[in-house]
Design a protein around this motif. Structure first.
Motif, PDB file in Angstrom:
ATOM      1  N   MET A 254      73.529  57.547 125.376  1.00 57.46           N
ATOM      2  CA  MET A 254      72.036  57.153 125.839  1.00 57.46           C
ATOM      3  C   MET A 254      71.826  55.762 125.095  1.00 57.46           C
ATOM      4  SD  MET A 254      70.180  60.566 126.783  1.00 57.46           S
ATOM      5  CE  MET A 254      68.755  59.792 127.515  1.00 57.46           C
ATOM      6  N   VAL A 255      71.615  55.915 123.937  1.00 57.67           N
ATOM      7  CA  VAL A 255      71.603  54.117 123.142  1.00 57.67           C
ATOM      8  C   VAL A 255      72.369  53.858 122.987  1.00 57.67           C
ATOM      9  CG1 VAL A 255      70.567  53.824 120.996  1.00 57.67           C
ATOM     10  CG2 VAL A 255      69.902  55.827 122.635  1.00 57.67           C
ATOM     11  N   GLU A 256      74.014  54.159 122.500  1.00 58.95           N
ATOM     12  CA  GLU A 256      74.737  53.586 122.363  1.00 58.95           C
ATOM     13  C   GLU A 256      75.470  52.672 123.738  1.00 58.95           C
ATOM     14  OE1 GLU A 256      76.982  52.844 119.351  1.00 58.95           O
ATOM     15  OE2 GLU A 256      75.224  54.421 118.106  1.00 58.95           O
ATOM     16  N   GLY A 257      75.355  53.331 124.706  1.00 61.63           N
ATOM     17  CA  GLY A 257      75.687  53.358 126.027  1.00 61.63           C
ATOM     18  C   GLY A 257      76.955  53.486 126.464  1.00 61.63           C
ATOM     19  N   GLY A 258      77.688  54.568 125.649  1.00 60.81           N
ATOM     20  CA  GLY A 258      79.305  54.465 126.188  1.00 60.81           C
ATOM     21  C   GLY A 258      79.822  55.369 124.454  1.00 60.81           C
TER      22      GLY A 258
END
Length: 357
Positions: free
Chosen positions: A155-159
């Motif tokens: 959710m924070v890294e985007g992947g």
């Protein structure tokens, strides 16, 4: 919830005596099976496959048609939960899962809300119900979710990430925001797993795939504390039957005693752990699941059988063992080696029990 005809898996999770060691495989419905690849092609995309209850049911059953496995696991993805939270899940060709709207700003984090699992994730519940009907009580069905920490990484890294720079940066610079993400996600996971149980899942598993990247104290504070919260909130009995829970932290061997103490019925082990030593450490507190290195399945049939026997010998003929891989099966696995594994585990574990008297 009537008892499955083959309830060996459920009895092993409750540390009850069984005639043999039950076996299922993480990611058992997947790309190593030609029949899965065919269905996946028909679906058009991985996400379309996940969101079609009929196709999800079809691929869930494929490995059970081919192998004498002791449990089915719902075909879905751990990232359905953050997708339902509005982050916009998509799969980039050759790059794996991505989010269109990863969490960057404080207001985005503060606006996170728990989705209604029966609405935003209704397609998963429909799949659970359809799979249960199709299984016709032959073997148990496992439901699952990612852990809050593992979901938060995406959710924070985007992947996916090699260094977890964004999520760990947030953890150390704004622990209050990190705890907010984890708190909301823990509530979402609890509701999601309970909805799966209500729809028919007979056991549930929490995948903490990235817990092992955390520092010693950070693991307890930012991963295990939230897993403990989820386990405490789970429906543990349905229609008079116990609904067991499995917790798996990849790279979590150092925290085995702590994980065993979180309220779960069983702890999954990766391949870096000596399962015999793990059993001696936890005693009869929890069942253990694992823990063959998935890469063993690239070896010769003789090597597969020998390595499977090693795991069984290390655990011994004691109750409370579910045989599995130490992580998901690789897409490059020869399907015939899985036949060798399943046959070896079933036959050799029967021998061990017979010898033990």
């Amino acid at each position: 919830m009537s008892r499955p005809k083959n309830d060996t898996f459920l009895r092993a999770l409750m540390r009850q005596p069984t005639d043999y060691t039950p076996l299922w495989l993480m990611r058992q419905a997947g790309r190593y099976l030609p029949e899965y690849r065919e269905t996946r092609k028909r679906a058009g995309s991985f996400l379309d496959l996940c969101k079609s209850p009929g196709m999800a049911c079809e691929v869930t059953l494929q490995p059970l048609t081919r192998y004498k496995l002791d449990a089915a696991i719902l075909f879905s993805d751990i990232l359905t939960v953050p997708d339902a939270m509005g982050l916009g899940l998509y799969f980039a060709e050759g790059e794996g899962p991505k989010f269109e709207r990863p969490l960057k700003e404080e207001w985005e984090i503060r606006n996170l809300a728990v989705p209604d699992p029966n609405i935003e994730l209704g397609y998963v519940m429909d799949a659970v119900a359809e799979i249960r009907r199709a299984l016709d009580n032959s073997v148990p069905l496992i439901g699952f979710s990612g852990s809050p920490w593992t979901l938060a990484c995406y959710m924070v890294e985007g992947g996916g990430s090699d260094d977890y720079r964004k999520v760990k940066g947030l953890l150390y610079s704004r622990p209050d925001l990190m705890h907010h993400i984890l708190g909301v996600t823990a509530q979402a996971v609890t509701a999601y797993l309970n909805a799966q149980i209500e729809a028919g899942a007979q056991a549930v598993m929490i995948f903490d795939s990235w817990g092992g990247v955390l520092a010693h104290d950070a693991y307890r504070e930012f991963s295990l504390a939230y897993i403990r919260q989820i386990v405490a909130g789970l429906t543990r009995e349905k229609d008079g039957e116990r609904v067991p829970c499995i917790v798996f932290t990849k790279g979590g061997g150092l925290w085995l005693a702590d994980i065993a103490d979180c309220g779960t019925d069983a702890v999954g082990l990766d391949w870096t752990v000596d399962i015999g030593a793990a059993r001696r450490l936890v005693g009869d507190k929890v069942a253990l699941q694992g823990n063959l290195d998935p890469a063993v399945l690239f070896g010769s049939p003789e090597a597969v059988a020998a390595e499977a026997r090693k795991v069984l010998d290390a655990y011994g003929p004691n109750p409370g063992h579910v045989f599995n891989l130490g992580h998901g099966i690789s897409q490059f696995t020869p399907p015939e080696n899985v036949t060798v594994l399943v046959d070896t585990v079933h036959s050799y574990s029967r021998q061990l029990r017979a010898q033990a008297g």
